[in-house]
Design a protein around this motif. Structure first.
Motif, PDB file in Angstrom:
ATOM      1  N   UNK A 204      47.500  12.381  44.441  1.00 41.40           N
ATOM      2  CA  UNK A 204      47.569  13.954  43.856  1.00 41.40           C
ATOM      3  C   UNK A 204      47.187  13.574  42.396  1.00 41.40           C
ATOM      4  N   UNK A 206      47.443  16.032  38.631  1.00 42.78           N
ATOM      5  CA  UNK A 206      48.397  16.873  37.925  1.00 42.78           C
ATOM      6  C   UNK A 206      47.856  17.456  36.823  1.00 42.78           C
ATOM      7  N   UNK A 208      49.885  20.028  33.932  1.00 34.89           N
ATOM      8  CA  UNK A 208      51.311  20.602  33.423  1.00 34.89           C
ATOM      9  C   UNK A 208      51.375  21.604  32.262  1.00 34.89           C
ATOM     10  N   UNK A 301      53.012  17.040  51.140  1.00 34.13           N
ATOM     11  CA  UNK A 301      53.229  16.322  49.855  1.00 34.13           C
ATOM     12  C   UNK A 301      52.031  15.351  49.445  1.00 34.13           C
ATOM     13  N   UNK A 306      50.491  21.769  44.729  1.00 32.20           N
ATOM     14  CA  UNK A 306      51.510  22.463  44.686  1.00 32.20           C
ATOM     15  C   UNK A 306      51.525  23.301  43.230  1.00 32.20           C
ATOM     16  N   UNK A 308      54.762  23.775  40.991  1.00 30.38           N
ATOM     17  CA  UNK A 308      56.310  23.292  40.936  1.00 30.38           C
ATOM     18  C   UNK A 308      56.994  23.660  39.637  1.00 30.38           C
ATOM     19  N   UNK A 334      54.513  22.228  36.899  1.00 29.51           N
ATOM     20  CA  UNK A 334      53.363  21.183  36.922  1.00 29.51           C
ATOM     21  C   UNK A 334      52.688  21.575  38.385  1.00 29.51           C
ATOM     22  N   UNK A 336      50.624  20.032  41.238  1.00 24.83           N
ATOM     23  CA  UNK A 336      49.901  18.714  41.657  1.00 24.83           C
ATOM     24  C   UNK A 336      48.513  19.008  42.589  1.00 24.83           C
ATOM     25  N   UNK A 406      51.882  11.288  47.252  1.00 26.61           N
ATOM     26  CA  UNK A 406      52.249  12.629  46.441  1.00 26.61           C
ATOM     27  C   UNK A 406      51.954  12.691  45.063  1.00 26.61           C
ATOM     28  N   UNK A 407      52.541  11.496  44.464  1.00 27.21           N
ATOM     29  CA  UNK A 407      52.304  11.379  43.004  1.00 27.21           C
ATOM     30  C   UNK A 407      51.104  11.106  42.346  1.00 27.21           C
TER      31      UNK A 407
ATOM     32  N   UNK B 221      61.760  13.502  42.571  1.00 30.07           N
ATOM     33  CA  UNK B 221      60.308  13.334  41.940  1.00 30.07           C
ATOM     34  C   UNK B 221      59.427  14.422  42.718  1.00 30.07           C
ATOM     35  N   UNK B 223      56.413  14.722  42.656  1.00 24.48           N
ATOM     36  CA  UNK B 223      55.078  14.105  43.262  1.00 24.48           C
ATOM     37  C   UNK B 223      55.439  13.756  44.462  1.00 24.48           C
ATOM     38  N   UNK B 224      56.257  12.961  44.701  1.00 22.26           N
ATOM     39  CA  UNK B 224      56.648  12.390  45.684  1.00 22.26           C
ATOM     40  C   UNK B 224      57.235  13.536  46.984  1.00 22.26           C
ATOM     41  N   UNK B 225      57.839  14.488  46.545  1.00 21.38           N
ATOM     42  CA  UNK B 225      58.462  15.530  47.363  1.00 21.38           C
ATOM     43  C   UNK B 225      57.999  16.958  47.155  1.00 21.38           C
ATOM     44  N   UNK B 226      57.156  17.143  46.219  1.00 21.28           N
ATOM     45  CA  UNK B 226      56.865  18.533  45.862  1.00 21.28           C
ATOM     46  C   UNK B 226      56.006  19.177  46.666  1.00 21.28           C
ATOM     47  N   UNK B 227      56.231  20.236  47.229  1.00 19.54           N
ATOM     48  CA  UNK B 227      55.450  20.984  48.197  1.00 19.54           C
ATOM     49  C   UNK B 227      56.294  21.078  49.365  1.00 19.54           C
ATOM     50  N   UNK B 228      57.057  20.268  49.580  1.00 21.22           N
ATOM     51  CA  UNK B 228      57.947  20.053  50.907  1.00 21.22           C
ATOM     52  C   UNK B 228      59.175  20.625  51.072  1.00 21.22           C
ATOM     53  N   UNK B 231      63.039  24.394  45.985  1.00 21.41           N
ATOM     54  CA  UNK B 231      63.288  23.917  44.545  1.00 21.41           C
ATOM     55  C   UNK B 231      64.430  25.065  44.145  1.00 21.41           C
TER      56      UNK B 231
END
Lengths: 465, 465
Positions: A204, A206, A208, A301, A306, A308, A334, A336, A406-407, B221, B223-228, B231
């Protein structure tokens, strides 16, 4: 029965396995922690060590490239064939900080092998995954009888990835001509698991931003004035709430317009992954899932964008209460982004949206940080098909599935500046403990990485010709 | 022409003005700052000084009442008439901190008089407004020829108001029998302005809570978990946003159900006040108005309840960005309440609402602080009419208008524990600089306070008989 190329590769790897692991251990002993100024000399030593090792491997060119920060290593081995495609491998030689007292069971910079696992800081992230390319190219030559790889092989191994790659884009832009490639292969990711080999097809992007909201000139009394003036912390909260609809879709106008949709084929392949929600929630240290309606957790993800909230603050945050309307509040957001989305367009959308949302009596500042573009290789891209074939050979014909990341990472800079597709070839697994104590790499998988690259260069040369 | 009671009072005040101001200055020299532990002896000295002065004034009973904190002063002067109503005057003898270097033009504890203004910490808040009762009761006796006041007059002058009155309710409950009164008169507020005398008819109440929301077990993180995963900072923001509708009405179920509506008469009288929005915004240090649809600014701050965000925090608030989903977030909310609303019911409504709003995967803690009930005296209350008449005589027949107070205070404890209506008699004006450098009181207005009380006790005795 005559030797097949695959058995030649395996034999070659077995013969050179011990020396390969000894060399890797030597490199892992160099504590190349880019985040620690005291380790700057070690990071330089790591670069020098790698350049020397690449020359020893056979790369005619292996240079240490200084940056304003820690140095990178560049190496090049021409195919000697004017029609050969050019591949650039990306990795990094710096590592995360590590200390025995963080909970390591052995010295993080003194590699030990237990039950086929090599423990050391950098074993998986990323020295091990850089290093498999050295034995890989030698096995490729041994199996094919060539004196140079079937592709023009370039390596760019940066020294500041664990510090946010602050000088990476600058370096890539400055050296774009020498880095030019038809395909970029990033070896800084992983697979689904030991038993489910996968290829990552994208990361993904980014965007921000930080939003600072100003209300009264100073904190004012919430009894005397409450109910009659706008509260910047409330406005901040309302902005956050307004960013999603009840389906958890981002409400920024146009946010989804340019997205390259997830194909049915990719959704089906994602669904074949043995996803265990409970295990995933454990990894996420979370207690429930929540995300965009109509998509699975993995799709959310990997393949959906997203918005966030990374931080929010305003007013009194100490113990007890304080009857104020705060003077200001702050948001850090941020976004994504996935393939097709353009960070620049998203920033414009954020600016316009914000202007439309903030009520009279509240002033604001909006600041954008650096952005990263998303990257995605379509499943039918010939280079991706080559990676899948090479990997499948290394994994005894197992079906190779697909993941995404996802990052966001410096791979996007390579994609942008070099205008080349980015592929990911990583053999690390989630249990490898990146950035954690007892980081390790599975030696068998490391050698599968060697084997994959031993097959990959010939396949790619044919596929991209 | 024979002396009217009004002219007798004025003459008496003129004759005693100098001594009155000298005495007040002596009291103002005692730095009775309750918030500063080093000043504890000064606060005690202030209480002793006042008790002695009240005895000198003629109060047969004048006692220093210790508390777990700073002492209060209680005084009592019986009317000597079994039918006389009982009035309890509330004020405080402690003051806000003050230091020359805060911007004072003279020593805050060395009173100076310039252009009819007496400058000192406590001049208006609240020593001056307590002290006008001493000369007031003497003038009342002089004008009526009585030897005791027409009402049973009690004074309770606390020593911790500027520190949040932490022991006040306990004291009032413990001494409820001796404090029993038909009417409470609070002399710790002010008027609209020098030229617009007003009486305050009520204060808002207060309920406050803190909500702590927990998501992942640690920052994870984005990126790794955002959207799922949910928060907690986003949930916090959504709670704040959900607290109001688009008309800026509070959405808590039942929030408005029990409110004693603002009468048309009171709205008309509020509207007679010379309200200047620009000047008011200057005082509020704000740059716009925003509040409940259908109400004016004064109605919003005086007569309508609020849900105010005093503080919000969650995730990363330092410089730059940090790509996390935060582990937790926090909200501090206060609800200003108006007549009819019960803080206990509001707390129940908040608890139920919160349980209905927080999504799965987010845990929370809800903590309530101390609450304060609203108080309101109807415009047609006979005691309020007495105050208005007495004040009008002091202000040469000027029409007395009405205000309320948006804040909340210990007056509500007196109302609750003593089950007596609370009236407000204050002569301070907005320019007096409460809690600020160069606090002052207008000497002419201070003497109008004396004059008002000189008329009030006789009027009240008749009105409440």
């Amino acid at each position: 029965m005559s030797d097949t190329p695959d058995s030649v590769v395996r034999t070659y790897i077995q013969q050179h396995r011990a020396a390969f692991l000894d060399d890797l251990a030597e490199w892992l002993r160099i504590p190349s922690v880019s985040a620690e100024p005291d380790r700057a000399a070690d990071v330089r030593r790591s670069a020098d060590w790698l350049a020397a090792k690449l020359r020893e491997t056979g790369f005619p060119v292996a240079e240490v490239w200084p940056t304003a920060g820690a140095p990178a290593v560049f190496a090049e081995w021409a195919a000697g064939d004017p029609d050969a495609p050019t591949v650039l491998v990306y990795g990094h030689h710096d590592v995360q900080p590590a200390a025995r007292e963080d909970g390591w069971h052995s010295d993080p910079f003194e590699p030990v092998t237990v039950d086929g696992k090599l423990y050391a800081r950098g074993a998986a992230d990323d020295k091990g995954q850089v290093f498999f390319h050295t034995l890989g190219v030698r096995a490729h030559l041994a199996a094919t009888g060539r004196t140079a790889p079937a592709v023009n092989l370039k390596l760019l191994i940066e020294g500041e990835e664990e510090s946010g790659s602050p000088h990476f884009r600058e370096l890539v832009e400055a050296e774009a001509d020498r880095l030019a490639a038809d395909v970029v292969i990033v070896s800084d990711t992983g697979m689904w698991s030991e038993t489910t080999p996968t290829v990552c097809t994208g990361m993904r992007g980014l965007a921000d931003c930080e939003i600072e909201l100003y209300g009264p000139d100073q904190d004012i009394h919430s009894g005397s004035f409450g109910g009659a003036v706008p509260n910047p912390a409330t406005v901040a909260a309302r902005l956050v709430a307004a960013l999603h609809d009840t389906d958890e879709r981002v409400t920024l106008p146009g946010f989804y317009d340019d997205i390259t949709p997830l194909t049915d084929a990719e959704r089906e392949l994602f669904a074949e992954l043995p996803f265990d929600e409970t295990a995933w929630l454990n990894t996420a240290k979370s207690h429930g899932t929540l995300g965009e309606a109509g998509y699975s957790t993995l799709e959310r993800i990997w393949a959906r964008p997203t918005a966030e909230l990374n931080g929010i603050g305003g007013g009194y945050q100490g113990p007890g209460g304080k009857t104020i309307i705060p003077a200001s509040a702050q948001l850090k957001l941020t976004f994504r982004l996935v393939a097709g989305q353009d960070p620049d367009k998203i920033e414009v959308a954020v600016s316009q949206w914000l202007a439309s949302q903030v009520p009279a009596g509240i002033r604001y500042d909006l600041t954008f940080g650096a952005s990263t573009r998303p990257c995605l290789t379509p499943l039918d891209h010939p280079a991706l098909q080559s990676v899948v074939r090479a990997m499948s050979r290394a994994f005894d014909g197992q079906k190779i599935l697909f993941t995404r990341e996802g990052g966001s990472g410096p791979a996007a800079d390579l994609q942008d500046v070099l205008a080349a597709p980015v592929l990911f070839l990583g053999i690390s697994v989630p249990s490898d403990g990146w950035h954690a104590p007892d980081e390790k790499v599975e030696i068998d998988l490391l050698l599968k990485g060697v084997e994959t690259t031993a097959h990959l260069w010939g396949d790619l040369a044919a596929a991209l010709r």
